[in-house]
Design a protein around this motif. Structure first.
Motif, PDB file in Angstrom:
ATOM      1  N   ALA A   1      15.639  17.276 -20.016  1.00 53.47           N
ATOM      2  CA  ALA A   1      15.743  18.376 -20.981  1.00 53.47           C
ATOM      3  C   ALA A   1      14.550  18.387 -21.934  1.00 53.47           C
ATOM      4  N   TRP A   2      14.145  17.202 -22.429  1.00 52.75           N
ATOM      5  CA  TRP A   2      12.998  17.136 -23.333  1.00 52.75           C
ATOM      6  C   TRP A   2      11.726  17.601 -22.628  1.00 52.75           C
ATOM      7  N   ALA A   3      11.547  17.191 -21.387  1.00 52.91           N
ATOM      8  CA  ALA A   3      10.354  17.603 -20.638  1.00 52.91           C
ATOM      9  C   ALA A   3      10.345  19.124 -20.459  1.00 52.91           C
ATOM     10  N   ARG A   4      11.486  19.698 -20.144  1.00 58.60           N
ATOM     11  CA  ARG A   4      11.559  21.150 -19.966  1.00 58.60           C
ATOM     12  C   ARG A   4      11.364  21.878 -21.292  1.00 58.60           C
ATOM     13  N   MET A   5      11.877  21.308 -22.369  1.00 61.59           N
ATOM     14  CA  MET A   5      11.699  21.910 -23.688  1.00 61.59           C
ATOM     15  C   MET A   5      10.219  21.915 -24.067  1.00 61.59           C
ATOM     16  N   ASN A   6       9.510  20.843 -23.746  1.00 65.32           N
ATOM     17  CA  ASN A   6       8.072  20.802 -24.017  1.00 65.32           C
ATOM     18  C   ASN A   6       7.327  21.874 -23.235  1.00 65.32           C
ATOM     19  N   VAL A   7       7.698  22.076 -21.977  1.00 58.75           N
ATOM     20  CA  VAL A   7       7.065  23.124 -21.170  1.00 58.75           C
ATOM     21  C   VAL A   7       7.346  24.488 -21.793  1.00 58.75           C
ATOM     22  N   LEU A   8       8.588  24.720 -22.201  1.00 60.05           N
ATOM     23  CA  LEU A   8       8.944  25.994 -22.815  1.00 60.05           C
ATOM     24  C   LEU A   8       8.161  26.223 -24.103  1.00 60.05           C
TER      25      LEU A   8
ATOM     26  N   ALA B   1      10.888  32.410 -29.603  1.00 58.99           N
ATOM     27  CA  ALA B   1      10.967  31.095 -30.237  1.00 58.99           C
ATOM     28  C   ALA B   1      12.214  30.966 -31.092  1.00 58.99           C
ATOM     29  N   SER B   2      12.639  32.040 -31.727  1.00 59.47           N
ATOM     30  CA  SER B   2      13.825  31.967 -32.583  1.00 59.47           C
ATOM     31  C   SER B   2      15.082  31.662 -31.774  1.00 59.47           C
ATOM     32  N   ALA B   3      15.081  31.980 -30.487  1.00 60.65           N
ATOM     33  CA  ALA B   3      16.245  31.711 -29.644  1.00 60.65           C
ATOM     34  C   ALA B   3      16.495  30.217 -29.486  1.00 60.65           C
ATOM     35  N   ILE B   4      15.445  29.412 -29.594  1.00 59.54           N
ATOM     36  CA  ILE B   4      15.613  27.959 -29.476  1.00 59.54           C
ATOM     37  C   ILE B   4      15.257  27.242 -30.777  1.00 59.54           C
ATOM     38  N   GLY B   5      15.006  27.991 -31.826  1.00 57.12           N
ATOM     39  CA  GLY B   5      14.701  27.382 -33.113  1.00 57.12           C
ATOM     40  C   GLY B   5      13.335  26.735 -33.181  1.00 57.12           C
ATOM     41  N   TYR B   6      12.427  27.178 -32.328  1.00 56.09           N
ATOM     42  CA  TYR B   6      11.079  26.606 -32.292  1.00 56.09           C
ATOM     43  C   TYR B   6      10.144  27.402 -33.196  1.00 56.09           C
ATOM     44  N   VAL B   7       9.281  26.713 -33.917  1.00 52.74           N
ATOM     45  CA  VAL B   7       8.297  27.377 -34.755  1.00 52.74           C
ATOM     46  C   VAL B   7       6.998  27.480 -33.966  1.00 52.74           C
TER      47      VAL B   7
END
Length: 131
Positions: A92-99, A116-122
């Motif tokens: 999951a972390w690896a896929r999150m980094n790709v995203l 980005a707001s859908a996953i809370g990423y800035v």
């Protein structure tokens, strides 16, 4: 650093504050003294509490891979379920980094703030922390 005494960002959540802080820090990178300019910009835009909230939000987005490595090192006597869960977390972390990288690299192909707001990423915060 000198901060605003009263907020002009009433009702902003931590994600919105973090987005604004990353943007202000990026603009400061074009100045002769980026650190001083970033502090000035943040102080003019935020209260001390708002900067603390924004930075805490950004810090929480950093994946703690060393902690995961420590957990993995102790898995010899762990159950198969625990080993499976740790493997799923790594995936999951690896896929999150790709995203996150794809969001940062998307350019004008999409509204990156919306995605980005859908996953809370800035957007852009990974490059700001050297990821």
């Amino acid at each position: 650093m000198t901060f605003r005494e009263h907020s002009n960002k009433q009702g902003w959540d931590d994600w919105a504050l973090a987005c604004e802080a990353v943007m202000l820090r990026r603009f400061a990178g074009y100045h002769d003294d980026p650190q001083a300019d970033a502090e000035r910009r943040l102080g003019e835009a935020f209260t001390e509490d708002e900067v603390r909230r924004a930075d805490a939000y950004l810090d929480a987005g950093v994946l703690d891979t060393s902690r995961l490595a420590d957990i993995e090192a102790t898995l010899n006597s762990a159950s198969d379920d625990t080993k499976w869960l740790v493997e799923q977390l790594k995936t999951a972390w690896a896929r999150m980094n790709v995203l996150r990288d794809r969001i940062d690299d998307a350019g004008s192909l999409m509204d990156i703030g919306y995605v980005a707001s859908a996953i809370g990423y800035v957007p852009g915060s990974r490059e700001a922390i050297g990821a």
